[in-house]
Design a protein around this motif. Structure first.
Motif, PDB file in Angstrom:
ATOM      1  N   UNK A 122       0.837  -1.198   0.000  1.00  0.00           N
ATOM      2  CA  UNK A 122       0.000   0.000   0.000  1.00  0.00           C
ATOM      3  C   UNK A 122       0.873   1.250   0.000  1.00  0.00           C
ATOM      4  N   UNK A 123       0.384   2.290  -0.660  1.00  0.00           N
ATOM      5  CA  UNK A 123       1.143   3.545  -0.739  1.00  0.00           C
ATOM      6  C   UNK A 123       1.124   4.301   0.584  1.00  0.00           C
ATOM      7  N   UNK A 124       0.089   4.062   1.388  1.00  0.00           N
ATOM      8  CA  UNK A 124      -0.065   4.826   2.620  1.00  0.00           C
ATOM      9  C   UNK A 124      -0.716   3.948   3.678  1.00  0.00           C
ATOM     10  N   UNK A 125      -0.332   4.131   4.929  1.00  0.00           N
ATOM     11  CA  UNK A 125      -0.961   3.372   6.005  1.00  0.00           C
ATOM     12  C   UNK A 125       0.048   2.961   7.061  1.00  0.00           C
ATOM     13  N   UNK A 126      -0.454   2.563   8.228  1.00  0.00           N
ATOM     14  CA  UNK A 126       0.415   2.068   9.290  1.00  0.00           C
ATOM     15  C   UNK A 126       0.942   0.693   8.890  1.00  0.00           C
ATOM     16  N   UNK A 127       2.243   0.548   8.915  1.00  0.00           N
ATOM     17  CA  UNK A 127       2.841  -0.726   8.531  1.00  0.00           C
ATOM     18  C   UNK A 127       2.697  -1.724   9.678  1.00  0.00           C
ATOM     19  N   UNK A 128       2.183  -2.879   9.341  1.00  0.00           N
ATOM     20  CA  UNK A 128       2.045  -3.938  10.348  1.00  0.00           C
ATOM     21  C   UNK A 128       2.225  -5.280   9.659  1.00  0.00           C
ATOM     22  N   UNK A 129       2.706  -6.221  10.422  1.00  0.00           N
ATOM     23  CA  UNK A 129       2.897  -7.570   9.883  1.00  0.00           C
ATOM     24  C   UNK A 129       2.242  -8.543  10.852  1.00  0.00           C
ATOM     25  N   UNK A 130       1.082  -9.035  10.458  1.00  0.00           N
ATOM     26  CA  UNK A 130       0.334  -9.936  11.328  1.00  0.00           C
ATOM     27  C   UNK A 130       1.014 -11.299  11.406  1.00  0.00           C
ATOM     28  N   UNK A 131       0.899 -11.902  12.574  1.00  0.00           N
ATOM     29  CA  UNK A 131       1.458 -13.238  12.757  1.00  0.00           C
ATOM     30  C   UNK A 131       0.471 -14.089  13.536  1.00  0.00           C
ATOM     31  N   UNK A 132       0.629 -15.402  13.432  1.00  0.00           N
ATOM     32  CA  UNK A 132      -0.307 -16.320  14.062  1.00  0.00           C
ATOM     33  C   UNK A 132       0.423 -17.552  14.570  1.00  0.00           C
ATOM     34  N   UNK A 133      -0.107 -18.133  15.623  1.00  0.00           N
ATOM     35  CA  UNK A 133       0.428 -19.394  16.123  1.00  0.00           C
ATOM     36  C   UNK A 133      -0.238 -20.591  15.443  1.00  0.00           C
ATOM     37  N   UNK A 134      -1.196 -20.288  14.545  1.00  0.00           N
ATOM     38  CA  UNK A 134      -1.883 -21.353  13.800  1.00  0.00           C
ATOM     39  C   UNK A 134      -1.017 -21.727  12.603  1.00  0.00           C
ATOM     40  N   UNK A 135      -0.620 -22.963  12.524  1.00  0.00           N
ATOM     41  CA  UNK A 135       0.272 -23.395  11.446  1.00  0.00           C
ATOM     42  C   UNK A 135      -0.509 -24.181  10.391  1.00  0.00           C
ATOM     43  N   UNK A 136       0.058 -24.205   9.192  1.00  0.00           N
ATOM     44  CA  UNK A 136      -0.553 -24.920   8.069  1.00  0.00           C
ATOM     45  C   UNK A 136       0.515 -25.130   7.010  1.00  0.00           C
ATOM     46  N   UNK A 137       0.472 -26.260   6.329  1.00  0.00           N
ATOM     47  CA  UNK A 137       1.455 -26.554   5.287  1.00  0.00           C
ATOM     48  C   UNK A 137       0.998 -26.099   3.910  1.00  0.00           C
ATOM     49  N   UNK A 138      -0.268 -25.713   3.779  1.00  0.00           N
ATOM     50  CA  UNK A 138      -0.828 -25.406   2.465  1.00  0.00           C
ATOM     51  C   UNK A 138      -0.816 -23.910   2.190  1.00  0.00           C
ATOM     52  N   UNK A 139      -0.230 -23.536   1.064  1.00  0.00           N
ATOM     53  CA  UNK A 139      -0.221 -22.144   0.648  1.00  0.00           C
ATOM     54  C   UNK A 139      -1.580 -21.759   0.055  1.00  0.00           C
ATOM     55  N   UNK A 140      -1.916 -20.467   0.076  1.00  0.00           N
ATOM     56  CA  UNK A 140      -3.069 -20.018  -0.717  1.00  0.00           C
ATOM     57  C   UNK A 140      -2.855 -20.402  -2.178  1.00  0.00           C
ATOM     58  N   UNK A 141      -3.936 -20.673  -2.882  1.00  0.00           N
ATOM     59  CA  UNK A 141      -3.847 -21.147  -4.264  1.00  0.00           C
ATOM     60  C   UNK A 141      -4.454 -20.107  -5.205  1.00  0.00           C
ATOM     61  N   UNK A 142      -3.750 -19.849  -6.305  1.00  0.00           N
ATOM     62  CA  UNK A 142      -4.263 -18.996  -7.378  1.00  0.00           C
ATOM     63  C   UNK A 142      -4.317 -19.845  -8.640  1.00  0.00           C
ATOM     64  N   UNK A 143      -5.487 -19.881  -9.288  1.00  0.00           N
ATOM     65  CA  UNK A 143      -5.630 -20.716 -10.481  1.00  0.00           C
ATOM     66  C   UNK A 143      -6.276 -19.929 -11.606  1.00  0.00           C
ATOM     67  N   UNK A 144      -5.769 -20.198 -12.800  1.00  0.00           N
ATOM     68  CA  UNK A 144      -6.294 -19.556 -14.006  1.00  0.00           C
ATOM     69  C   UNK A 144      -6.963 -20.610 -14.880  1.00  0.00           C
ATOM     70  N   UNK A 145      -8.102 -20.246 -15.475  1.00  0.00           N
ATOM     71  CA  UNK A 145      -8.863 -21.202 -16.273  1.00  0.00           C
ATOM     72  C   UNK A 145      -9.128 -20.650 -17.668  1.00  0.00           C
TER      73      UNK A 145
END
Length: 746
Positions: free
Chosen positions: A421-444
């Motif tokens: 983003x060009x403007x805004x408070x910089x933050x980096x969210x973190x979680x103790x919830x783990x997962x091996x699967x990445x988000x998926x992007x698919x084109x059709x």
């Protein structure tokens, strides 16, 4: 234009499909409201914008790279040109934010000096605890998505009460009555103390309604004013236009809803009508004078009719706080501690109200997330949360970055969206919830293939034992889900489309409310106009004369052909005005009069009469007609009769999955989220591409959509979408900006 109904098949069939598609194009349905779905006017703007790109091949505003996400770079997308004023404002906001970011980290010492009912240190993380225990002075809490901001507010109210602060001196402003009720209910539960209900918790509009009626004599306003919604406001504006004889010419005069939007936008943002039109509706410049004249008539009409619209509640409260010193002091003494939820969604007027209430004590805490500011079309101003330290230089800024909703893979993905983003408070969210699967992007290949895959994925969730109501398809505009809805219907999969006509918007419900408004306020000319039109022989002009004579108590057309029917109406209203009968009894009296009127006009009148039974049930919870009508206007029933629900496969199945616009999904969460049609020009909308602030709001909208997912995130797109003579084939620029190790692409 009809849907193209060509089934998936071999390559020959695919060839037929694309040929048919190119010839016919796509014809997205038009529905919804501006900013949320796509209004008809907004959609035409959208089409005109697309037409600028030409037809055939990729849009010519992109340069030199292929359209596949695996090779395209962020540099392929042109940036919006910035004016000198825009550059100056962005630099100023960056400077404010940088001054906060550059402050020494310094550890805030949290002292829990006595024994409390609640183990605050044990039940809150450190950032939450800091926000909860800082109960004096100005505090800005930047609470990232899913970080437990509601918990902060609940525990802070409890902490204040445990430290001897009178709950009656605490004001909690939220954006829904439900949110305030749930928060204060939790405070009462965890403290086992019913005095939590002394906190005034509610929306800005509800608070304004309460104090304006309470201090009406001090402010010289009627205490029996009635409140009209946006539709009533637009109808009133149309009455004024007709009365002023501003007729449509060769070029169509803007419709009532557009005029209402312009007037409301000007008021919410402290701008003139001329400024709004010249900046945002330049095609309407020739109508500026007429629209200003309509607004003058509208203001006068409301005053004579003792009606307030939503904007009046904000304007009158702000102006009274500013100009009436006695009133301002009374409220500042009454509410010594101010808390505001979702501060990024406040408009300029609401921000000023908060500042006047806080006064010299400056005991104000605002909670929000600038990264989730997505309601500018309603007047919300993301600058309010960014400029809070400018108004309160001594404020403590607390960032809450631990996320309790999503797994870390999803957070890595959403962090990348918002860090660009060009403007805004910089933050980096973190979680103790783990997962091996990445988000998926698919084109059709095309929209039908995309829809088939999406529905296959939904069925996979179901086979894994994940309830359908834990899955959501989130769209920028409803027509993006057209093919998906068709595929769901074909496979008899139950779903709910969030949107449509709400209970309080049904014609017959609004009619009944109009009768009740007249019972409360006989001067309510808007309500009179709505119900008089049902009397045969009464048109706009005659209605105006009738209203004038009724209000003045003069002769009411005894010799007119409609005299008997008018007399019957007035008798009904007089009977319903009896203070010795309950509100449900008042509604039943009106229903007996209205039922034949409804039957004469609607073939499904019996079904509609059932809605009036719902109204009676709702009214049974109230002793005050004013309170019932106020709540109905400011926080209408959630029952949504426009929701489309496909019948369940059988009675034992899960509740249906959700298809929703992203705007409607804010604040909600699901196990799995699917975002289709992620093409540039759709996400972000092409209407935003020339304005940096609008592009940034579209980025925040995409961030909100992705951050609704707890465990699975799937983003899909067809290889192209054709809309009239425009051809979209580039993936969303927001995807192109994300590091390729943050998602799986195929």
């Amino acid at each position: 234009m009809a849907d193209i109904d060509i089934s998936a098949g071999d390559s020959g069939e695919k060839e037929k499909r694309i040929t048919a598609f190119e010839k016919k194009g796509s014809d997205p349905p038009v529905q919804g409201s501006a900013g949320d779905d796509e209004s008809e006017d907004s959609f035409m703007d959208f089409v005109e914008g697309l037409a600028l790109k030409g037809s055939g091949g990729a849009p010519d505003i992109y340069h030199g790279q292929g359209t596949d996400l695996s090779v395209i770079k962020a540099s392929a997308y042109p940036e919006a040109e910035l004016s000198g004023a825009e550059i100056k404002k962005l630099d100023e906001l960056k400077s404010i934010i940088q001054s906060i970011e550059n402050k020494p980290a310094g550890t805030y010492e949290i002292k829990i000096g006595k024994t409390y009912k609640i183990n605050y240190a044990g039940e809150l993380n450190r950032a939450q605890l800091e926000a909860v225990t800082q109960i004096n002075g100005p505090v800005l809490v930047i609470a990232g998505a899913g970080s437990g901001k509601t918990r902060v507010i609940v525990y802070r109210v409890a902490f204040m009460m445990e430290n001897g602060i009178n709950p009656g001196e605490v004001l909690l402003l939220t954006f829904t009555r439900k949110a305030a009720g749930e928060m204060l209910g939790r405070v009462q539960q965890i403290l086992a103390d019913s005095s939590a209900q002394k906190v005034f918790g509610g929306t800005f509009h509800a608070f304004s309604n309460y104090v304006l009626r309470k201090y009406s004599s001090l402010l010289n306003i009627p205490n029996n004013f009635t409140i009209i919604d946006e539709e009533d406001s637009a109808d009133t504006i149309d009455l004024i236009r007709s009365g002023l004889k501003i007729e449509k010419r060769e070029k169509a005069f803007p419709r009532k809803n557009r005029i209402q939007e312009i007037i409301s936008s000007a008021r919410n943002r402290n701008l003139t009508i001329r400024e709004v039109i010249e900046n945002e509706f330049s095609g309407l410049r020739e109508f500026i004078g007429n629209i200003e004249l309509i607004n003058q008539g509208y203001e006068k009409y409301k005053k004579l009719s003792r009606i307030f619209d939503y904007d009046d509640l904000m304007d009158i409260l702000r102006n009274s706080l500013r100009d009436n010193k006695l009133f301002r002091k009374k409220l500042q003494n009454e509410y010594r501690h101010i808390m505001v939820d979702e501060y990024q969604d406040t408009n300029v007027i609401q921000k000023e109200i908060v500042e006047y209430l806080a006064g010299e004590a400056r005991n104000v805490l605002v909670v929000g997330d600038d990264s989730q500011s997505i309601y500018s079309f309603r007047g919300a101003n993301y600058e309010n949360i960014l400029r809070f330290p400018q108004k309160y230089p001594e404020c403590r800024v607390i960032k809450i970055e631990e996320n309790y909703r999503s797994n870390q893979k999803i957070l890595d993905f959403t962090n990348d969206i918002i860090l660009n983003a060009r403007i805004g408070y910089k933050k980096r969210l973190y979680s103790k919830i783990t997962c091996d699967t990445l988000p998926v992007v698919r084109k059709f290949y095309d929209q039908e293939t995309e829809a088939e895959f999406v529905v296959d994925r939904i069925l996979e969730y179901r086979e894994k034992g994940i309830s359908l109501n834990q899955i959501a398809v989130l769209v920028r505009a409803f027509w993006h889900a057209r093919y998906i809805e068709a595929e769901l219907n074909k496979r008899s999969i139950p779903y709910v489309a969030v949107g449509g006509l709400k209970f309080n918007e049904r014609k017959h419900v609004k009619d009944m409310i109009s009768y009740l408004r007249i019972v409360l306020n006989p001067y309510d000319a808007v309500a009179w106009h709505r119900i008089l039109k049902y009397i045969q022989g009464v048109g706009f002009i005659t209605a105006g004369k009738i209203i004038e004579k009724i209000v003045s108590g003069k002769d009411t057309f005894e010799k007119a052909r409609f005299a008997d029917e008018l007399r019957r109406l007035l008798g009904t209203l007089e009977k319903a005005r009896d203070n010795n009968i309950t509100i449900p009894q008042k509604i039943e009296i009106i229903r007996n009069y209205y039922a034949p009127v409804l039957q004469a006009r609607e073939y499904d009148y019996q079904v509609r009469l059932l809605d009036i039974n719902v109204l009676i049930d709702l009214a049974s919870r109230y002793e005050s007609l004013e309170k019932f009508l106020t709540d109905f206007a400011l926080d209408p029933p959630s029952r949504n009769f426009g929701t489309k629900t496909i019948p369940l496969i059988d009675e034992t199945e899960d509740k249906p999955l959700t298809i929703s616009t992203i705007h409607s999904a804010k604040g909600l969460e699901w196990y799995g989220v699917i975002i289709p049609h992620a093409l540039d020009g759709l996400i972000p909308s092409v209407r935003s591409l020339k304005n940096i602030e609008e592009i940034e709001e579209e980025r925040r909208l995409f961030y909100v959509a992705c951050s609704r997912a707890r465990q699975d995130l799937l983003i899909t797109m067809p290889s192209y979408v054709t809309v009239y003579n425009a051809f979209l084939s580039y993936p969303s620029r927001f995807l192109a900006e994300i590091s390729r190790d943050k998602f799986y692409y195929e």
